[in-house]
Write an enzyme that holds these catalytic residues in place. Structure first.
Site, PDB file in Angstrom:
ATOM      1  N   ASP A  30       0.859  -1.186   0.000  1.00  0.00           N
ATOM      2  CA  ASP A  30       0.000   0.000   0.000  1.00  0.00           C
ATOM      3  C   ASP A  30       0.895   1.236   0.000  1.00  0.00           C
ATOM      4  O   ASP A  30       1.926   1.260   0.678  1.00  0.00           O
ATOM      5  CB  ASP A  30      -0.900   0.010   1.245  1.00  0.00           C
ATOM      6  CG  ASP A  30      -2.140   0.879   1.074  1.00  0.00           C
ATOM      7  OD1 ASP A  30      -1.988   2.098   0.874  1.00  0.00           O
ATOM      8  OD2 ASP A  30      -3.259   0.333   1.155  1.00  0.00           O
ATOM      9  N   PHE A  72      -7.215  -4.650  -3.972  1.00  0.00           N
ATOM     10  CA  PHE A  72      -8.134  -3.599  -3.540  1.00  0.00           C
ATOM     11  C   PHE A  72      -7.610  -2.196  -3.864  1.00  0.00           C
ATOM     12  O   PHE A  72      -8.285  -1.207  -3.564  1.00  0.00           O
ATOM     13  CB  PHE A  72      -8.338  -3.665  -2.017  1.00  0.00           C
ATOM     14  CG  PHE A  72      -8.909  -4.952  -1.520  1.00  0.00           C
ATOM     15  CD1 PHE A  72     -10.271  -5.170  -1.514  1.00  0.00           C
ATOM     16  CD2 PHE A  72      -8.079  -5.955  -1.033  1.00  0.00           C
ATOM     17  CE1 PHE A  72     -10.810  -6.358  -1.039  1.00  0.00           C
ATOM     18  CE2 PHE A  72      -8.602  -7.152  -0.555  1.00  0.00           C
ATOM     19  CZ  PHE A  72      -9.972  -7.347  -0.556  1.00  0.00           C
ATOM     20  N   ALA A  73      -6.410  -2.099  -4.431  1.00  0.00           N
ATOM     21  CA  ALA A  73      -5.722  -0.814  -4.564  1.00  0.00           C
ATOM     22  C   ALA A  73      -6.246  -0.037  -5.770  1.00  0.00           C
ATOM     23  O   ALA A  73      -5.668  -0.091  -6.855  1.00  0.00           O
ATOM     24  CB  ALA A  73      -4.219  -1.034  -4.682  1.00  0.00           C
ATOM     25  N   ASN A  91      -4.078   4.614 -12.479  1.00  0.00           N
ATOM     26  CA  ASN A  91      -3.942   3.761 -11.295  1.00  0.00           C
ATOM     27  C   ASN A  91      -4.755   2.474 -11.427  1.00  0.00           C
ATOM     28  O   ASN A  91      -4.245   1.373 -11.199  1.00  0.00           O
ATOM     29  CB  ASN A  91      -4.388   4.516 -10.043  1.00  0.00           C
ATOM     30  CG  ASN A  91      -4.180   3.697  -8.775  1.00  0.00           C
ATOM     31  OD1 ASN A  91      -3.092   3.183  -8.535  1.00  0.00           O
ATOM     32  ND2 ASN A  91      -5.217   3.551  -7.970  1.00  0.00           N
ATOM     33  N   THR A 116     -16.783  -3.686  -8.863  1.00  0.00           N
ATOM     34  CA  THR A 116     -17.840  -2.795  -8.391  1.00  0.00           C
ATOM     35  C   THR A 116     -19.106  -2.993  -9.204  1.00  0.00           C
ATOM     36  O   THR A 116     -19.045  -3.309 -10.405  1.00  0.00           O
ATOM     37  CB  THR A 116     -17.398  -1.326  -8.499  1.00  0.00           C
ATOM     38  OG1 THR A 116     -18.515  -0.471  -8.217  1.00  0.00           O
ATOM     39  CG2 THR A 116     -16.892  -0.997  -9.899  1.00  0.00           C
ATOM     40  N   TYR A 140     -14.620   5.576 -13.403  1.00  0.00           N
ATOM     41  CA  TYR A 140     -14.382   4.590 -12.347  1.00  0.00           C
ATOM     42  C   TYR A 140     -14.947   3.231 -12.744  1.00  0.00           C
ATOM     43  O   TYR A 140     -14.236   2.219 -12.743  1.00  0.00           O
ATOM     44  CB  TYR A 140     -15.006   5.066 -11.032  1.00  0.00           C
ATOM     45  CG  TYR A 140     -15.057   3.974  -9.985  1.00  0.00           C
ATOM     46  CD1 TYR A 140     -13.892   3.368  -9.526  1.00  0.00           C
ATOM     47  CD2 TYR A 140     -16.276   3.543  -9.452  1.00  0.00           C
ATOM     48  CE1 TYR A 140     -13.933   2.360  -8.572  1.00  0.00           C
ATOM     49  CE2 TYR A 140     -16.325   2.544  -8.498  1.00  0.00           C
ATOM     50  CZ  TYR A 140     -15.157   1.952  -8.055  1.00  0.00           C
ATOM     51  OH  TYR A 140     -15.213   0.956  -7.120  1.00  0.00           O
ATOM     52  N   GLY A 284     -29.657  11.170 -12.536  1.00  0.00           N
ATOM     53  CA  GLY A 284     -29.071   9.852 -12.734  1.00  0.00           C
ATOM     54  C   GLY A 284     -29.207   8.900 -11.567  1.00  0.00           C
ATOM     55  O   GLY A 284     -28.713   7.776 -11.643  1.00  0.00           O
TER      56      GLY A 284
END
Length: 321
Positions: A30, A72-73, A91, A116, A140, A284
């Site tokens: 991390d 999870f990063a 990233n 997600t 995202y 939205g």
């Protein structure tokens, strides 16, 4: 054999590490840009560094006998991803490609990906299954879906296995009260309400009261963070035992909770009354977004163990500290 947890100092990552160290050797990578070193269980080995740094990854994979990577990063703020898409693609996609290249180079074959439900965008159904069309509406969600597609491509040509886990709202804190949720800025409903009840915010805003739901407010899916952690571990163990490979699962509570339910439960548990400002709907915002977890229940036996009262009670204990 050890497990590498990328982003293990963050919210979901740290809770997963806390569950993993009971059984496995754990290495945490991390860079602490959004995570906190004090959240990492002391039984884990911590390496401070960037996910996209090949030298650090070489050192980890050479020094430790890594059997699997839990990833999870990622940057995860929807609004920020719209304002700064390059940050998210750099990233969430580019750095992850470096990680995957190094895994293949060092013969690490198992990958658990924290994805997600934002990959679905605004679906035309209230109950989202893995067969629901993916149509992300922000960088995202698109960055996560890109990695999902890359994983499928890698598995076609390499000795490589993966599990993708899609979920909406992680919530709550560890039952011990030792670790919990801490974001800056905070964008999640439950901690925002609890911060208000602790006097850290003047009021809370409710956007829309005329949705076609039981009480007129939006309904969303909330899962206790420990339930999510255990789903990641079950997925790894399912791959390691040969029971599953190359799977995508939703993690949901199957019913959802409305904004009003969340606020009322926070009030009951805290013994405090909220000051609410009602506002117009946000553009939205669908009336209800709930994920079905039937598939992972049938294949791995996972189902949420914590109800809303437990989620908020654990969160209240954490935030009160």
């Amino acid at each position: 054999m050890a497990i590498l947890v990328c982003g293990g100092a963050g919210y979901i990552g740290s809770h997963t590490v806390k569950e993993l160290v009971n059984t496995y050797d754990v290495v945490v990578l991390d860079n602490l840009t959004t995570g906190f070193e004090q959240l990492i269980d002391s039984k884990a080995t911590f390496v401070k560094g960037d996910l996209g740094d090949p030298a650090i990854l070489d050192e980890i994979f050479t020094t430790h006998d890594i059997d699997a990577v839990f990833h999870f990063a990622a940057n995860s703020l929807v609004g920020e991803s719209v304002q700064n898409p390059l940050k998210y693609y750099r990233n969430n996609v580019s750095a992850t490609l470096v990680l995957l290249e190094k895994m293949i180079e060092h013969g690490v074959k198992r990958f658990i990906f924290s994805s997600t439900a934002a990959t679905y965008g605004i679906p035309d159904t209230d109950m989202i299954t893995e067969k629901t069309t993916t149509n992300p509406i922000n960088p995202y969600g698109r960055s996560k879906l890109m990695i999902e597609q890359i994983l499928a491509d890698l598995a076609h040509v390499h000795d490589f296995q993966y599990v993708v886990l899609r979920y909406f709202n992680a919530a709550g804190a560890h039952e011990s009260g030792e670790i919990g949720e801490s974001h800056d800025p905070e964008s999640h409903l439950i901690p925002i309400v609890l911060q208000h009840l602790l006097g850290q915010r003047d009021k809370i805003a409710v956007f829309g009261t005329d949705y076609e739901t039981a009480d007129g407010t939006c309904v969303r899916d909330y899962i206790h963070v420990t339930d999510l952690a255990r789903a990641h571990i079950l997925s790894y163990e399912g791959m390691a035992s040969g029971k599953i490979t190359n799977k995508t699962y939703n993690l949901g509570n199957g019913a959802g909770y409305s904004v009003k339910e969340i606020i009322e439960t926070c009030e009951q548990i805290s013994g405090k009354k909220a000051t609410i400002e009602y506002a117009e709907r946000r553009a939205g915002d669908p009336a209800a977004l709930v994920a079905s977890s039937q598939k992972i229940n049938e294949e791995l036996g996972w189902k949420p163990a914590f109800d809303l009262n437990t989620i908020i009670s654990n969160a209240w204990a954490w935030h009160s500290k």
